[in-house]
Motif scaffolding. Structure first.
Motif, PDB file in Angstrom:
ATOM      1  N   GLU A 145       0.840  -1.203   0.000  1.00  0.00           N
ATOM      2  CA  GLU A 145       0.000   0.000   0.000  1.00  0.00           C
ATOM      3  C   GLU A 145       0.874   1.251   0.000  1.00  0.00           C
ATOM      4  O   GLU A 145       1.841   1.330   0.753  1.00  0.00           O
ATOM      5  N   ILE A 146       0.493   2.217  -0.816  1.00  0.00           N
ATOM      6  CA  ILE A 146       1.205   3.509  -0.794  1.00  0.00           C
ATOM      7  C   ILE A 146       0.192   4.653  -0.832  1.00  0.00           C
ATOM      8  O   ILE A 146      -0.926   4.489  -1.326  1.00  0.00           O
ATOM      9  N   ASP A 147       0.604   5.782  -0.326  1.00  0.00           N
ATOM     10  CA  ASP A 147      -0.232   6.983  -0.413  1.00  0.00           C
ATOM     11  C   ASP A 147       0.196   7.822  -1.614  1.00  0.00           C
ATOM     12  O   ASP A 147       1.386   7.917  -1.932  1.00  0.00           O
ATOM     13  N   ILE A 148      -0.774   8.416  -2.255  1.00  0.00           N
ATOM     14  CA  ILE A 148      -0.504   9.314  -3.388  1.00  0.00           C
ATOM     15  C   ILE A 148      -1.199  10.635  -3.089  1.00  0.00           C
ATOM     16  O   ILE A 148      -2.387  10.666  -2.775  1.00  0.00           O
ATOM     17  N   LYS A 149      -0.427  11.722  -3.211  1.00  0.00           N
ATOM     18  CA  LYS A 149      -0.965  13.032  -2.841  1.00  0.00           C
ATOM     19  C   LYS A 149      -0.929  13.973  -4.035  1.00  0.00           C
ATOM     20  O   LYS A 149       0.033  13.961  -4.819  1.00  0.00           O
ATOM     21  N   VAL A 150      -1.980  14.767  -4.193  1.00  0.00           N
ATOM     22  CA  VAL A 150      -2.019  15.742  -5.267  1.00  0.00           C
ATOM     23  C   VAL A 150      -1.855  17.149  -4.670  1.00  0.00           C
ATOM     24  O   VAL A 150      -2.429  17.465  -3.623  1.00  0.00           O
ATOM     25  N   TYR A 151      -1.018  17.955  -5.323  1.00  0.00           N
ATOM     26  CA  TYR A 151      -0.813  19.348  -4.908  1.00  0.00           C
ATOM     27  C   TYR A 151      -1.478  20.242  -5.944  1.00  0.00           C
ATOM     28  O   TYR A 151      -1.183  20.143  -7.137  1.00  0.00           O
ATOM     29  N   THR A 152      -2.376  21.085  -5.472  1.00  0.00           N
ATOM     30  CA  THR A 152      -3.199  21.859  -6.408  1.00  0.00           C
ATOM     31  C   THR A 152      -3.226  23.338  -6.028  1.00  0.00           C
ATOM     32  O   THR A 152      -2.801  23.724  -4.931  1.00  0.00           O
ATOM     33  N   ARG A 153      -3.734  24.146  -6.955  1.00  0.00           N
ATOM     34  CA  ARG A 153      -4.057  25.544  -6.686  1.00  0.00           C
ATOM     35  C   ARG A 153      -5.503  25.792  -7.072  1.00  0.00           C
ATOM     36  O   ARG A 153      -5.997  25.191  -8.020  1.00  0.00           O
ATOM     37  N   GLY A 154      -6.148  26.679  -6.380  1.00  0.00           N
ATOM     38  CA  GLY A 154      -7.535  27.000  -6.683  1.00  0.00           C
ATOM     39  C   GLY A 154      -8.410  26.839  -5.454  1.00  0.00           C
ATOM     40  O   GLY A 154      -7.969  26.300  -4.432  1.00  0.00           O
ATOM     41  N   THR A 155      -9.620  27.319  -5.573  1.00  0.00           N
ATOM     42  CA  THR A 155     -10.560  27.203  -4.452  1.00  0.00           C
ATOM     43  C   THR A 155     -11.786  26.430  -4.908  1.00  0.00           C
ATOM     44  O   THR A 155     -12.089  26.343  -6.088  1.00  0.00           O
ATOM     45  N   GLY A 156     -12.484  25.886  -3.956  1.00  0.00           N
ATOM     46  CA  GLY A 156     -13.704  25.129  -4.246  1.00  0.00           C
ATOM     47  C   GLY A 156     -13.441  23.915  -5.110  1.00  0.00           C
ATOM     48  O   GLY A 156     -14.215  23.601  -6.014  1.00  0.00           O
ATOM     49  N   LEU A 157     -12.359  23.227  -4.834  1.00  0.00           N
ATOM     50  CA  LEU A 157     -11.940  22.112  -5.694  1.00  0.00           C
ATOM     51  C   LEU A 157     -12.661  20.809  -5.337  1.00  0.00           C
ATOM     52  O   LEU A 157     -12.891  20.517  -4.164  1.00  0.00           O
TER      53      LEU A 157
END
Lengths: 116, 316
Positions: free
Chosen positions: A51-63
């Motif tokens: 098992e691994i964790d995957i993380k997304v880095y984003t910009r913006g609001t109300g995503l």
């Protein structure tokens, strides 16, 4: 004395001019409204059942987020993180996609995980 | 005679609802023996099936798997057939998964992952090649297709459910069936056999490139009328499933299997054209090419009715 007064006035006018320029509104980068900076997996090569964790880095609001994969299983951890694992029939180079949406539209990005 | 025929027909029709534990799409659909093929006859049936799988196998050996505790589904189909002539009929089938899910163990805590929705739609044409009345004997061939009209991108809380748990298979499939049946002279006993082959097209959507392996099912069984309105039958079933492939025709590791099943049946006829049926599925032996979840049991109950529009017109 009069000479120093004139120089002072000249410098003040210059400063006023520059300060007026600084007050102009700064146009925001369009990508600040909606963007994926990166998708970061804990590891890029795993073995079956690992098992691994995957993380997304984003910009913006109300995503809002929609994760999918062509092989394997994803489980939501929090709004920006999922847990990925693969069963024995999922060996190979697999794609994990994250779609991010808000009022400005939808963007997506992928990351590849190799399952041995 | 018609009653006995319907018993057998009913058994065949319902056998098509068999399933493998974790394959996408309808529990194995098919065609053939949906109609006694009296011209103008409509047949309608609906059956509900529950299937449970909770044991992993490596080849034919039971192994422990701490991650997937069980996999199950509850499915109901609606099937209809119309006989264009005494020898040709067309049929259509659709179904709904009330629940298709897996119970997982993550960090030693149970977690349920699954979906519900409409499965694939199946259509078929059947032609009766040999049809004798005394003794009742029938040889029929049918061909059909399954269309993935159902849900294939179901998601829960922003996560798309794995392909194996989607109600629809996502792939167009073609089916071909040959079936034979014969009753004894007094019609208390009957024999039936069927072979059904299913081929899948390639799914090529977004990042998923996948082709299900070919699937062959053969069965043979006997029927005995134990009471005037009740008959029992037992079928032996052999299933063979070829290897799945993914992008660049890579074989999907571990796929491909064969298995032997026993299916006991009870059919109750309230009238000659109204039949209630029960079925239980018991795997006897299975062999997987790799490590896969095997089906533990499946049970099914359904109802079938037929109407002849031509006869009504003649009476009126």
């Amino acid at each position: 004395m009069k000479k120093y007064l004139l120089i002072g006035c000249f410098i003040s006018l210059l400063m006023l001019g520059f300060s007026c320029k600084n007050e102009e509104p700064i146009e925001p980068d369009p990508s600040d409204n909606l963007a994926i900076d990166s998708i970061v997996p804990e590891k890029r090569t795993i073995v079956v059942w690992e098992e691994i964790d995957i993380k997304v880095y984003t910009r913006g609001t109300g995503l809002s987020y929609l994760w999918s994969t062509n092989h394997g299983t994803l489980i939501g951890q929090d709004s920006v993180t999922v847990r990925y694992w693969a069963c024995p029939t999922c060996t190979g180079l697999n794609t994990i996609e994250c779609k991010v949406s808000n009022e400005y539209g939808t963007v997506s990005d992928t990351v590849m995980i190799k399952v041995l | 005679m018609k009653l006995i025929l319907l018993f057998i027909l009913c058994a065949f029709c319902s056998q098509q609802l068999m399933a493998q534990c974790c394959s996408a799409g309808n529990p194995v659909a098919g065609s053939g023996f949906e109609s006694s093929s009296a011209k103008g006859e409509w047949q309608v049936s609906s059956a509900m099936k529950y299937s449970l799988s909770d044991q992993y196998y490596y080849h034919d050996i039971k192994i422990e798997n701490p991650y997937i505790l069980k996999s199950s589904f509850l499915y109901q189909n609606l099937w209809s057939s119309y006989s264009i002539s005494n020898r040709i009929s067309v049929s259509a089938e659709a179904g709904y998964f009330y629940d298709k899910s897996q119970k997982l163990s993550l960090n030693n805590e149970p977690f349920k992952l699954g979906a519900s929705g409409i499965g694939d739609m199946a259509v078929a044409v059947k032609v009766i090649a040999i049809k004798k009345v005394k003794p009742v004997t029938q040889l029929a061939f049918s061909a059909g297709t399954k269309i993935p009209v159902g849900a294939f991108h179901q998601s829960v809380n922003g996560i798309t459910i794995p392909v194996s748990l989607q109600p629809s298979s996502g792939a167009v499939k073609w089916t071909g069936t040959a079936s034979f049946q014969r009753l004894s002279a007094n019609q208390d006993w009957g024999f039936a056999s069927q072979a059904n082959l299913e081929l899948s097209s390639e799914i090529n959507k977004d990042f998923l490139v996948y082709r299900y392996g070919p699937f062959l099912r053969t069965n043979a069984g006997v029927m005995h009328r134990v009471l005037p309105k009740i008959n029992m039958s037992v079928f032996g079933v052999f299933d063979w499933r070829g290897k799945d492939t993914r992008e660049f025709d890579q074989v999907v590791t571990g796929t491909g299997s064969y298995s032997f099943l026993i299916q006991p049946w009870i059919q109750v006829a309230f009238r000659s054209d109204r039949i209630l049926f029960f079925n239980f599925e018991c795997p006897v032996y299975r062999y997987f090419n790799g490590e896969l979840l095997g089906n533990k049991m499946a049970a099914q109950m359904g109802f079938r009715a037929s109407f002849n529009t031509c006869k009504k017109k003649e009476h009126s």
